[in-house]
Design a protein around this motif. Structure first.
Motif, PDB file in Angstrom:
ATOM      1  N   ASP A 180      -3.880 -60.339  43.273  1.00 24.22           N
ATOM      2  CA  ASP A 180      -5.142 -60.685  42.620  1.00 24.22           C
ATOM      3  C   ASP A 180      -5.272 -62.191  42.520  1.00 24.22           C
ATOM      4  O   ASP A 180      -4.271 -62.915  42.418  1.00 24.22           O
ATOM      5  CB  ASP A 180      -5.203 -60.108  41.199  1.00 24.22           C
ATOM      6  N   GLY A 181      -6.513 -62.647  42.492  1.00 22.38           N
ATOM      7  CA  GLY A 181      -6.795 -64.042  42.227  1.00 22.38           C
ATOM      8  C   GLY A 181      -7.502 -64.154  40.885  1.00 22.38           C
ATOM      9  O   GLY A 181      -7.654 -63.171  40.163  1.00 22.38           O
TER      10      GLY A 181
ATOM     11  N   LYS B 205      -5.517 -60.775  29.085  1.00 19.72           N
ATOM     12  CA  LYS B 205      -4.253 -60.630  28.371  1.00 19.72           C
ATOM     13  C   LYS B 205      -3.560 -59.334  28.783  1.00 19.72           C
ATOM     14  O   LYS B 205      -4.198 -58.351  29.118  1.00 19.72           O
ATOM     15  CB  LYS B 205      -4.497 -60.634  26.865  1.00 19.72           C
ATOM     16  N   GLY B 206      -2.234 -59.355  28.752  1.00 22.99           N
ATOM     17  CA  GLY B 206      -1.463 -58.149  29.011  1.00 22.99           C
ATOM     18  C   GLY B 206      -1.199 -57.840  30.468  1.00 22.99           C
ATOM     19  O   GLY B 206      -0.611 -56.807  30.783  1.00 22.99           O
ATOM     20  N   VAL B 207      -1.604 -58.722  31.382  1.00 25.36           N
ATOM     21  CA  VAL B 207      -1.373 -58.470  32.804  1.00 25.36           C
ATOM     22  C   VAL B 207       0.048 -58.906  33.164  1.00 25.36           C
ATOM     23  O   VAL B 207       0.503 -59.972  32.763  1.00 25.36           O
ATOM     24  CB  VAL B 207      -2.385 -59.229  33.676  1.00 25.36           C
TER      25      VAL B 207
ATOM     26  N   PRO C  62       6.345 -60.602  44.259  1.00 31.94           N
ATOM     27  CA  PRO C  62       5.704 -59.789  43.207  1.00 31.94           C
ATOM     28  C   PRO C  62       4.229 -60.133  43.063  1.00 31.94           C
ATOM     29  O   PRO C  62       3.827 -61.293  43.174  1.00 31.94           O
ATOM     30  CB  PRO C  62       6.483 -60.177  41.947  1.00 31.94           C
ATOM     31  N   GLY C  63       3.412 -59.114  42.849  1.00 28.24           N
ATOM     32  CA  GLY C  63       1.987 -59.317  42.656  1.00 28.24           C
ATOM     33  C   GLY C  63       1.493 -58.555  41.450  1.00 28.24           C
ATOM     34  O   GLY C  63       2.286 -57.985  40.690  1.00 28.24           O
ATOM     35  N   THR C  64       0.192 -58.521  41.269  1.00 22.12           N
ATOM     36  CA  THR C  64      -0.406 -57.843  40.109  1.00 22.12           C
ATOM     37  C   THR C  64      -1.327 -56.704  40.523  1.00 22.12           C
ATOM     38  O   THR C  64      -2.004 -56.119  39.686  1.00 22.12           O
ATOM     39  CB  THR C  64      -1.220 -58.847  39.271  1.00 22.12           C
ATOM     40  N   GLY C  65      -1.370 -56.378  41.808  1.00 20.12           N
ATOM     41  CA  GLY C  65      -2.283 -55.358  42.293  1.00 20.12           C
ATOM     42  C   GLY C  65      -1.871 -53.942  41.935  1.00 20.12           C
ATOM     43  O   GLY C  65      -0.812 -53.699  41.343  1.00 20.12           O
ATOM     44  N   THR C  66      -2.706 -52.995  42.310  1.00 18.27           N
ATOM     45  CA  THR C  66      -2.444 -51.585  42.041  1.00 18.27           C
ATOM     46  C   THR C  66      -1.200 -51.107  42.775  1.00 18.27           C
ATOM     47  O   THR C  66      -0.492 -50.221  42.303  1.00 18.27           O
ATOM     48  CB  THR C  66      -3.648 -50.731  42.493  1.00 18.27           C
ATOM     49  N   TYR C  67      -0.922 -51.705  43.923  1.00 12.13           N
ATOM     50  CA  TYR C  67       0.253 -51.371  44.708  1.00 12.13           C
ATOM     51  C   TYR C  67       1.134 -52.601  44.886  1.00 12.13           C
ATOM     52  O   TYR C  67       0.714 -53.730  44.627  1.00 12.13           O
ATOM     53  CB  TYR C  67      -0.157 -50.810  46.080  1.00 12.13           C
ATOM     54  N   MET C  68       2.366 -52.367  45.320  1.00 10.55           N
ATOM     55  CA  MET C  68       3.289 -53.467  45.579  1.00 10.55           C
ATOM     56  C   MET C  68       4.041 -53.185  46.870  1.00 10.55           C
ATOM     57  O   MET C  68       4.251 -52.034  47.252  1.00 10.55           O
ATOM     58  CB  MET C  68       4.279 -53.625  44.417  1.00 10.55           C
ATOM     59  N   PHE C  69       4.413 -54.245  47.570  1.00 14.59           N
ATOM     60  CA  PHE C  69       5.224 -54.111  48.765  1.00 14.59           C
ATOM     61  C   PHE C  69       6.673 -53.903  48.327  1.00 14.59           C
ATOM     62  O   PHE C  69       7.184 -54.633  47.480  1.00 14.59           O
ATOM     63  CB  PHE C  69       5.139 -55.373  49.628  1.00 14.59           C
TER      64      PHE C  69
ATOM     65  N   ASN D  66       2.264 -49.814  41.819  1.00 13.56           N
ATOM     66  CA  ASN D  66       2.807 -50.849  40.929  1.00 13.56           C
ATOM     67  C   ASN D  66       2.940 -50.230  39.530  1.00 13.56           C
ATOM     68  O   ASN D  66       1.944 -49.811  38.937  1.00 13.56           O
ATOM     69  CB  ASN D  66       1.857 -52.038  40.908  1.00 13.56           C
ATOM     70  N   PRO D  67       4.164 -50.153  39.000  1.00  9.89           N
ATOM     71  CA  PRO D  67       4.334 -49.536  37.668  1.00  9.89           C
ATOM     72  C   PRO D  67       3.695 -50.328  36.546  1.00  9.89           C
ATOM     73  O   PRO D  67       3.484 -49.797  35.463  1.00  9.89           O
ATOM     74  CB  PRO D  67       5.862 -49.491  37.507  1.00  9.89           C
TER      75      PRO D  67
END
Length: 236
Positions: A71-72, A111-113, A214-221, A235-236
């Motif tokens: 995400d940006g 907040k909380g991300v 690491p990212g903040t998206g719905t999925y992760m590599f 992404n948990p």
């Protein structure tokens, strides 16, 4: 449907009795979502997509995947048709406050991300991510982001990039302010590109290649073998 008198009821009566005997089988939205959860989608490609680093990769093949993994501050709205060209808040809680001269953008972060490694997203991560665009010599550093104050110094000496005066974090207010040398009506569109993904501030200032960031998206590599396979998980 036979009445007590032995006469066959009307078609309407028969339908009413039949409907009353059928249990409610229509699931709630939550039940439908839970029932649908899971499974595997497989995508095939004829060649490697290159580096997994979202601030370096410049292919449509991977930019599609980045929309689900990173995400940006802002993003293009996930919608059909012309509406998909609309820029909306992403890691920002709302669209930024823009100064009257169009040169200063102030973003308040949601907040909380958290990143997929469990770390909280902070204003310092935003500052470090925008600096990293120049430190890794992102393909668009000299075109999309060269209007940020301090960018010219970063382009001439990437390793020493600070964007001093250009990107300012305020941890107390949970805001990030970006100053431009001149007004740029396309700036929010540029911030919506994957090269402006917000990454953990400790991310190395080099091409991470096959190593997932690491990212903040719905999925992760979770794994990447450039000549074999790329795996994404929720992404948990």
């Amino acid at each position: 449907a036979i009445s007590k008198t032995g006469r066959r009821g009307s078609a309407l009566a028969r339908l009413a009795i039949t409907a009353a005997m059928i249990p409610a089988v229509v699931p709630t939205l939550a039940q439908a979502q839970e029932a649908h959860r899971g499974g595997t989608m497989q995508l095939m490609a004829v060649a490697s997509g290159g580096t997994l680093d979202p601030q370096i990769n410049y292919t449509a093949q991977f930019w599609q995947l980045y929309s689900a993994t990173y995400d940006g501050l802002v993003a293009f709205k996930k919608a059909d048709g012309p509406e998909s060209n609309t820029v909306v808040p992403d890691l920002a809680a709302e669209m930024p406050t823009v100064s009257a001269d169009g040169k200063t953008y102030t973003f308040t972060l949601r907040k909380g991300v958290k990143f997929s490694n469990g770390d909280d997203v902070t204003p310092e991560d935003v500052v470090a991510s925008l600096q990293r665009i120049f430190k890794v010599s992102s393909p668009t550093s000299g075109s999309f982001y060269n209007g940020i104050v301090g960018a010219e110094d970063c382009l001439s000496s990437p390793a020493d990039c600070t964007l001093e005066g250009g990107v300012i974090a305020d941890d107390t207010a949970n805001t990030v302010t970006i100053n431009l040398v001149a007004a740029d009506p396309e700036f929010l569109f540029k911030l919506s590109a994957p090269h402006a993904s917000i990454l953990p501030k400790g991310t190395a200032a080099k091409d991470m290649g096959n190593t997932p960031i690491p990212g903040t998206g719905t999925y992760m590599f979770t794994s990447y073998d450039a000549n074999n396979s790329l795996t994404m998980e929720r992404n948990p």
